[in-house]
Design an enzyme around this catalytic site. Structure first.
Site, PDB file in Angstrom:
ATOM      1  CB  SER A 129      42.144  33.078  47.657  1.00 19.15           C
ATOM      2  OG  SER A 129      43.449  32.362  47.244  1.00 19.15           O
ATOM      3  CG  HIS A 150      44.214  36.220  43.574  1.00 20.30           C
ATOM      4  ND1 HIS A 150      42.847  36.150  43.057  1.00 20.30           N
ATOM      5  CD2 HIS A 150      44.510  35.334  43.816  1.00 20.30           C
ATOM      6  CE1 HIS A 150      42.688  34.459  43.444  1.00 20.30           C
ATOM      7  NE2 HIS A 150      43.469  34.090  44.204  1.00 20.30           N
ATOM      8  CD  GLU A 162      40.407  37.434  40.214  1.00 18.69           C
ATOM      9  OE1 GLU A 162      39.333  37.184  39.945  1.00 18.69           O
ATOM     10  OE2 GLU A 162      40.747  37.188  41.469  1.00 18.69           O
TER      11      GLU A 162
HETATM   12  N1  LIG Z   1      46.815  27.368  46.356  1.00 19.58           N
HETATM   13  C1  LIG Z   1      46.281  28.116  45.445  1.00 19.58           C
HETATM   14  O1  LIG Z   1      45.780  27.535  44.597  1.00 19.58           O
HETATM   15  C2  LIG Z   1      46.123  29.557  45.408  1.00 19.58           C
HETATM   16  C3  LIG Z   1      45.990  30.433  44.388  1.00 19.58           C
HETATM   17  C4  LIG Z   1      45.980  31.844  44.346  1.00 19.58           C
HETATM   18  C5  LIG Z   1      46.304  32.366  45.655  1.00 19.58           C
HETATM   19  N2  LIG Z   1      46.620  31.519  46.552  1.00 19.58           N
HETATM   20  C6  LIG Z   1      46.846  32.489  48.091  1.00 19.58           C
HETATM   21  O2  LIG Z   1      48.191  32.548  48.270  1.00 19.58           O
HETATM   22  C7  LIG Z   1      48.213  32.511  49.815  1.00 19.58           C
HETATM   23  C8  LIG Z   1      49.094  31.333  49.977  1.00 19.58           C
HETATM   24  O3  LIG Z   1      48.732  30.140  49.621  1.00 19.58           O
HETATM   25  P1  LIG Z   1      49.571  29.033  49.147  1.00 19.58           P
HETATM   26  O4  LIG Z   1      48.747  28.120  48.492  1.00 19.58           O
HETATM   27  O5  LIG Z   1      50.914  29.297  48.856  1.00 19.58           O
HETATM   28  O6  LIG Z   1      49.651  28.057  50.704  1.00 19.58           O
HETATM   29  P2  LIG Z   1      50.644  27.259  51.260  1.00 19.58           P
HETATM   30  O7  LIG Z   1      49.987  26.376  52.374  1.00 19.58           O
HETATM   31  O8  LIG Z   1      51.380  26.444  50.018  1.00 19.58           O
HETATM   32  O9  LIG Z   1      51.870  28.079  52.049  1.00 19.58           O
HETATM   33  C9  LIG Z   1      51.711  28.843  52.990  1.00 19.58           C
HETATM   34  C10 LIG Z   1      52.880  29.668  53.395  1.00 19.58           C
HETATM   35  O10 LIG Z   1      52.632  30.586  54.565  1.00 19.58           O
HETATM   36  C11 LIG Z   1      53.500  30.292  55.351  1.00 19.58           C
HETATM   37  N3  LIG Z   1      52.942  30.550  56.952  1.00 19.58           N
HETATM   38  C12 LIG Z   1      52.172  29.787  57.450  1.00 19.58           C
HETATM   39  N4  LIG Z   1      51.844  30.436  58.826  1.00 19.58           N
HETATM   40  C13 LIG Z   1      52.646  31.482  58.778  1.00 19.58           C
HETATM   41  C14 LIG Z   1      52.845  32.589  59.593  1.00 19.58           C
HETATM   42  N5  LIG Z   1      52.166  32.604  60.996  1.00 19.58           N
HETATM   43  N6  LIG Z   1      53.331  33.697  59.579  1.00 19.58           N
HETATM   44  C15 LIG Z   1      54.283  33.666  58.268  1.00 19.58           C
HETATM   45  N7  LIG Z   1      53.905  32.758  57.410  1.00 19.58           N
HETATM   46  C16 LIG Z   1      53.244  31.549  57.630  1.00 19.58           C
HETATM   47  C17 LIG Z   1      53.834  28.764  55.341  1.00 19.58           C
HETATM   48  O11 LIG Z   1      55.405  28.759  55.787  1.00 19.58           O
HETATM   49  C18 LIG Z   1      53.934  28.728  53.685  1.00 19.58           C
HETATM   50  O12 LIG Z   1      55.182  29.270  53.135  1.00 19.58           O
HETATM   51  C19 LIG Z   1      47.055  32.416  50.452  1.00 19.58           C
HETATM   52  O13 LIG Z   1      46.642  33.638  50.745  1.00 19.58           O
HETATM   53  C20 LIG Z   1      46.031  31.920  49.331  1.00 19.58           C
HETATM   54  O14 LIG Z   1      44.670  32.167  49.532  1.00 19.58           O
HETATM   55  C21 LIG Z   1      46.584  30.533  46.656  1.00 19.58           C
END
Ligand SMILES: NC(=O)c1ccc[n+]([C@@H]2O[C@H](COP(=O)([O-])OP(=O)(O)OC[C@H]3O[C@@H](n4cnc5c(N)ncnc54)[C@H](O)[C@@H]3O)[C@@H](O)[C@H]2O)c1
Length: 294
Positions: A129, A150, A162
């Protein structure tokens, strides 16, 4: 589904690997599989990878029951998705999108590992993000094939993608990412590798200030959200949106923005950090600014 990768006519995106079984990983998997692309879901444990595939099956079943898609299409989408805990299963992917926790200390080593596993022509993307994409690119031997793709939350519903081009990315890689996003039915915009890109750089000061307003006792959470929905025609209030994004992810985003720009509007308010410390991460843990346990 055959997508030409940039100018490399013979290279096609037929198989996409997705790392991370969180909110975003699942959503991106659904989007890509619905676009006719084979998807390999990789999580750290087979159990969570399987759970993710089961979650997709449940989501598709709901869409069939609401007559949004046909049963045969749902079956075909699910058949395109495999779940694994082996990074090695990503070897044949044309594109790998990494959607793990928003932490450079986790993402950078994962890129180096992916680089050693994936075929040389594969594109490696991050769904970060805010974090600097270039730092992930230079951890590999193929920086010209690394960029940000993104998606927004929830990925199946949100039209924007994005496409983030670090200084190191080639034009062919950016073109391929744009083509991939379009094939997924999304509207891609190109943006430079700056913290928060377009949307989060503009959105997060607003979300952070909404949390500050609640902390100051200016109004209740319900009234802050109601005001922004009724007064600005936003579909969701800022505190409900923080709960949807996840408060841990939101604090990580604010920290990355503050680190880069030193703008006080990006300094996460104390209440957000305390809620994260208490495990109140929003919808994903059943409680945040609102209670989702019932
Ligand atoms: N939540 C949102 O609204 C959103 C929107 C767009 C982008 N993102 C981005 O997407 C990415 C994931 O976010 P999310 O919301 O799915 O998070 P989440 O907390 O739902 O999931 C995170 C994932 O990362 C894994 N993880 C954690 N530590 C780890 C490690 N050490 N090694 C490998 N895997 C690991 C977890 O097991 C889980 O599968 C982030 O970079 C976030 O910024 C999030």
């Amino acid at each position: 589904m055959l997508l030409p990768i940039g100018n490399m006519r013979r290279m096609t995106i037929q198989r996409v690997g997705i790392l991370g079984s969180g909110i975003m990983g699942s959503g991106i998997a659904e989007v890509a599989a619905k676009a006719g692309i084979d998807v390999v879901l990789r999580s750290r444990s087979q159990e969570s990878a399987d759970q993710m595939r089961e979650g997709l099956a449940a989501s598709l079943a709901k869409q069939v029951s609401r007559e949004k898609i046909q049963q045969a299409d749902a079956d075909a989408v699910l058949a395109r998705v495999t779940a694994t805990d082996h990074l090695g299963d990503l070897v044949d992917c044309d594109l790998v999108i990494k959607s793990v926790v928003e932490d450079l200390q986790v993402k950078v080593p994962l890129f180096a590992e992916l680089d050693s596993i994936c075929k040389p022509e594969a594109i490696l993307a991050t769904n970060t993000s805010t974090l600097p994409v270039v730092e992930m690119a230079v951890a590999t031997h193929r920086p010209e094939k690394v960029l940000g793709i993104h998606f927004f939350n929830p990925a199946p519903a949100m039209s924007l993608v994005e496409v983030i081009a670090p200084l190191t990315a080639s034009e062919a890689t950016v073109d391929a990412a744009v083509a991939f996003a379009e094939a997924c039915g999304k509207r891609p915009v190109k943006v430079k590798d700056r913290a928060g890109f377009i949307v989060n750089a503009l959105l997060f000061p607003y979300l952070n200030n909404a949390a500050r307003m609640l902390e100051n006792g200016t109004a209740t959470a319900e009234d802050i959200d109601e005001a922004m929905k009724g007064g600005c025609n936003f579909p969701m209030g800022p505190l409900a949106l923080l709960d949807l994004v996840g408060l841990d992810t939101s604090v990580a985003i604010l920290d990355a923005l503050y680190e880069e720009f030193r703008d006080p509007n990006y300094a996460a308010v104390p209440a957000l950090r305390r809620m994260v410390a208490a495990g109140r991460l929003g919808r994903k843990t059943g409680a945040g600014f609102y209670d989702y346990s019932r």
